[in-house]
Design a protein around this motif. Sequence first.
Motif, PDB file in Angstrom:
ATOM      1  N   LEU A  42       0.827  -1.209   0.000  1.00  0.00           N
ATOM      2  CA  LEU A  42       0.000   0.000   0.000  1.00  0.00           C
ATOM      3  C   LEU A  42       0.863   1.262   0.000  1.00  0.00           C
ATOM      4  CD1 LEU A  42      -2.757  -1.083   2.556  1.00  0.00           C
ATOM      5  CD2 LEU A  42      -2.895  -1.080   0.058  1.00  0.00           C
ATOM      6  N   LEU A  43       1.981   1.229   0.735  1.00  0.00           N
ATOM      7  CA  LEU A  43       2.865   2.400   0.786  1.00  0.00           C
ATOM      8  C   LEU A  43       3.525   2.672  -0.564  1.00  0.00           C
ATOM      9  CD1 LEU A  43       4.639   1.944   4.243  1.00  0.00           C
ATOM     10  CD2 LEU A  43       2.956   3.684   3.614  1.00  0.00           C
ATOM     11  N   TYR A  48       5.413   9.070   1.309  1.00  0.00           N
ATOM     12  CA  TYR A  48       5.513   8.877   2.761  1.00  0.00           C
ATOM     13  C   TYR A  48       6.945   9.137   3.201  1.00  0.00           C
ATOM     14  CZ  TYR A  48       5.163   6.521   7.306  1.00  0.00           C
ATOM     15  OH  TYR A  48       5.187   6.229   8.647  1.00  0.00           O
ATOM     16  N   ASN A  49       7.127  10.061   4.146  1.00  0.00           N
ATOM     17  CA  ASN A  49       8.467  10.455   4.602  1.00  0.00           C
ATOM     18  C   ASN A  49       8.768  10.019   6.030  1.00  0.00           C
ATOM     19  OD1 ASN A  49       6.891  12.179   6.104  1.00  0.00           O
ATOM     20  ND2 ASN A  49       7.630  14.056   5.126  1.00  0.00           N
ATOM     21  N   LEU A  50       7.969   9.093   6.587  1.00  0.00           N
ATOM     22  CA  LEU A  50       8.143   8.555   7.933  1.00  0.00           C
ATOM     23  C   LEU A  50       7.756   9.530   9.046  1.00  0.00           C
ATOM     24  CD1 LEU A  50      11.573   6.664   7.663  1.00  0.00           C
ATOM     25  CD2 LEU A  50       9.289   5.663   7.663  1.00  0.00           C
ATOM     26  N   ILE A  51       7.473  10.781   8.701  1.00  0.00           N
ATOM     27  CA  ILE A  51       7.109  11.773   9.710  1.00  0.00           C
ATOM     28  C   ILE A  51       5.649  12.182   9.557  1.00  0.00           C
ATOM     29  CG2 ILE A  51       7.602  14.089  10.626  1.00  0.00           C
ATOM     30  CD1 ILE A  51      10.479  13.714   9.648  1.00  0.00           C
ATOM     31  N   GLN A  52       5.300  12.575   8.349  1.00  0.00           N
ATOM     32  CA  GLN A  52       3.921  12.961   8.067  1.00  0.00           C
ATOM     33  C   GLN A  52       3.134  11.752   7.588  1.00  0.00           C
ATOM     34  OE1 GLN A  52       4.652  15.977   5.149  1.00  0.00           O
ATOM     35  NE2 GLN A  52       4.853  17.615   6.677  1.00  0.00           N
ATOM     36  N   PRO A  53       1.811  11.794   7.722  1.00  0.00           N
ATOM     37  CA  PRO A  53       1.000  10.670   7.244  1.00  0.00           C
ATOM     38  C   PRO A  53       1.171  10.467   5.741  1.00  0.00           C
ATOM     39  CG  PRO A  53      -0.284  12.129   8.665  1.00  0.00           C
ATOM     40  CD  PRO A  53       1.003  12.840   8.384  1.00  0.00           C
ATOM     41  N   PRO A  54       1.124   9.213   5.272  1.00  0.00           N
ATOM     42  CA  PRO A  54       1.274   8.958   3.830  1.00  0.00           C
ATOM     43  C   PRO A  54       0.109   9.539   3.037  1.00  0.00           C
ATOM     44  CG  PRO A  54       0.639   6.952   4.996  1.00  0.00           C
ATOM     45  CD  PRO A  54       0.926   7.972   6.042  1.00  0.00           C
ATOM     46  N   THR A  55       0.436  10.046   1.853  1.00  0.00           N
ATOM     47  CA  THR A  55      -0.586  10.575   0.951  1.00  0.00           C
ATOM     48  C   THR A  55      -0.560   9.783  -0.345  1.00  0.00           C
ATOM     49  OG1 THR A  55       0.971  12.237   0.102  1.00  0.00           O
ATOM     50  CG2 THR A  55      -0.485  12.896   1.906  1.00  0.00           C
ATOM     51  N   PHE A  56      -1.724   9.447  -0.843  1.00  0.00           N
ATOM     52  CA  PHE A  56      -1.848   8.629  -2.040  1.00  0.00           C
ATOM     53  C   PHE A  56      -1.374   9.416  -3.268  1.00  0.00           C
ATOM     54  CE2 PHE A  56      -4.348   7.115  -5.701  1.00  0.00           C
ATOM     55  CZ  PHE A  56      -3.982   5.779  -5.699  1.00  0.00           C
ATOM     56  N   ASN A  57      -0.487   8.795  -4.057  1.00  0.00           N
ATOM     57  CA  ASN A  57      -0.003   9.435  -5.285  1.00  0.00           C
ATOM     58  C   ASN A  57      -0.105   8.521  -6.507  1.00  0.00           C
ATOM     59  OD1 ASN A  57       2.049   7.608  -4.843  1.00  0.00           O
ATOM     60  ND2 ASN A  57       3.693   9.132  -4.684  1.00  0.00           N
ATOM     61  N   GLY A  58      -0.892   7.464  -6.396  1.00  0.00           N
ATOM     62  CA  GLY A  58      -1.131   6.599  -7.549  1.00  0.00           C
ATOM     63  C   GLY A  58       0.125   5.856  -7.990  1.00  0.00           C
ATOM     64  N   LEU A  59       0.413   5.915  -9.276  1.00  0.00           N
ATOM     65  CA  LEU A  59       1.550   5.202  -9.855  1.00  0.00           C
ATOM     66  C   LEU A  59       2.792   6.089  -9.990  1.00  0.00           C
ATOM     67  CD1 LEU A  59      -0.309   3.235 -12.685  1.00  0.00           C
ATOM     68  CD2 LEU A  59       0.423   2.355 -10.468  1.00  0.00           C
ATOM     69  N   ASP A  60       2.808   7.218  -9.306  1.00  0.00           N
ATOM     70  CA  ASP A  60       3.928   8.153  -9.458  1.00  0.00           C
ATOM     71  C   ASP A  60       5.267   7.522  -9.094  1.00  0.00           C
ATOM     72  OD1 ASP A  60       2.114   9.993 -10.238  1.00  0.00           O
ATOM     73  OD2 ASP A  60       2.265  11.295  -8.470  1.00  0.00           O
ATOM     74  N   ASN A  61       5.306   6.710  -8.025  1.00  0.00           N
ATOM     75  CA  ASN A  61       6.564   6.078  -7.615  1.00  0.00           C
ATOM     76  C   ASN A  61       7.099   5.156  -8.706  1.00  0.00           C
ATOM     77  OD1 ASN A  61       6.653   7.306  -5.069  1.00  0.00           O
ATOM     78  ND2 ASN A  61       5.319   5.745  -4.182  1.00  0.00           N
ATOM     79  N   PHE A  62       6.231   4.425  -9.349  1.00  0.00           N
ATOM     80  CA  PHE A  62       6.657   3.494 -10.394  1.00  0.00           C
ATOM     81  C   PHE A  62       7.067   4.242 -11.670  1.00  0.00           C
ATOM     82  CE2 PHE A  62       3.835   1.210  -7.548  1.00  0.00           C
ATOM     83  CZ  PHE A  62       4.550   0.045  -7.300  1.00  0.00           C
TER      84      PHE A  62
END
Length: 300
Positions: A42-43, A48-62
């Motif tokens: 899911l992450l 997600y930067n380990l400090i702030q809550p994770p925010t959904f960004n779709g397929l941006d990481n891939f």
Amino acid sequence: MRRGSGGTLGGKRDNKAAFVFLLPWFAGLLFITAGPIVASFLLGFTDYNLIQPPTFNGLDNFVRMLGDARLHNALRVTLVYVVVSVPLQLAAALALALLLDRGLRGLAFYRSAFYLPSLLGSSVAIAVLWRQIFGADGLVNQVLAMFGVEGKGWISDPSTALGTLIVLNVWTFGAPMVIFLAGLRQIPVMYYEAASTDGAGKWTQFRKITIPLLSPIIFFNLVLQIIHAFQSFTQAFVVSGGSGGPSDSTLFYTLYLYQRGFGNFDMGYASALAWLLLVIIAAFTAINFWAAKFWVVYDD
């Protein structure tokens, strides 16, 4: 009726007792294995930067992976490491297994001695020792100096740094060697006796008898060691000081994943990298299973 009723009650009590004893294992499976796997998946679709809550960004990481030059270099370094070190390691393991299979005196001692590097090879202590051995003033250069050859900093040179880690992985041949030795002991001696009677030499016996009958063991070791090589981390981290240097020549995929997740606090991207690694390992494993039908012989 009473016996049946008592047996049913006793069976239920046994089932409850078994469940109680299995409960810690199920808890570990849920909270230590399955939970983190689902969370990392899911992450992978979040920022997600380990400090702030994770925010959904779709397929941006891939999508970012396509233009990540350091990731491409890490893939290249890891592939070279796997493709070169695994065959050399298995060749060394098989050669030693053949030697030990001759029935040497003190076989148990030699088997334990050769197996020891497999237990220590991934440790921090051995990685530190390796850095000292291949350093500018290390043991390798001291031996070369005895023959009038001027050495260099093998770990600090981008052209040889990865080679030192390949040598380290080859040195940890103990585990596949023990498996090869067990496989060699299962080959019937009558096959070699019949081949000898027909005039077949040692090399012919090795090619026509040993390799075909040992092919399932070779296949097992190949799959296992490829997976292990893709997951290598400690050696590169310690030898390079966590940087993957010099010039990213020892930047393993797992080391780059660690840098992104715990160095840059980009845990969403690191999670996506982890799942890409899973896909890569699964692809290599699937290819090996597909190719196995062409060379693996199962003696029914």
